[in-house]
Scaffold this motif. Structure first.
Motif: not given
Length: 116
Positions: A23-27, A34-35, A97-100, A103-107
């Motif tokens: 993960a990179s950027g605003n983490i 997860g996967w 990746a999830v940010r409460p 916000n869901n992020y996908w690779g």
């Protein structure tokens, strides 16, 4: 947030592979990674997740006892160790990746093929 997955490929039944997701950027405040996977003609399904900072893990029923999710905080990386693989594990694997609160992020996916 950018998620870079790697480690997919071809493996024989019974074999092992390890996937990585960096993960990179605003983490900031990412609290779950997860996967998930999606096989041809099927819906995307949970493989495994891990709560950052608590190491609580969740696994899909079909991978319990065979797959292990782990993390390296220093590298902002999550790993998926896949053992005793079966042909039905063949799928495109996606890092998440999830940010409460929601916000869901996908690779981009990485293809895993289990075949002799």
């Amino acid at each position: 947030v950018q998620l870079q997955a790697s480690g997919g490929g071809l493996v024989q039944p019974g074999g092992s592979l390890r996937l990585s997701c960096a993960a990179s950027g605003n983490i900031f405040n990412i609290n779950v990674m997860g996967w998930y996977r999606q096989a041809p003609g099927k819906q995307r399904e949970l493989v495994a997740t891990i709560v950052i900072g608590a190491d609580r893990t969740t696994y899909g029923e079909s991978v319990k006892g065979r797959f292990t999710i782990s993390r390296d905080n220093a590298k902002n990386t999550v790993y998926l160790q896949m053992n005793s693989q079966k042909p039905e594990d063949t799928a495109v694997y996606y890092c998440n990746a999830v940010r409460p609160p929601a916000n869901n992020y996908w690779g981009r996916g990485t293809l895993v093929t289990v075949s002799s």
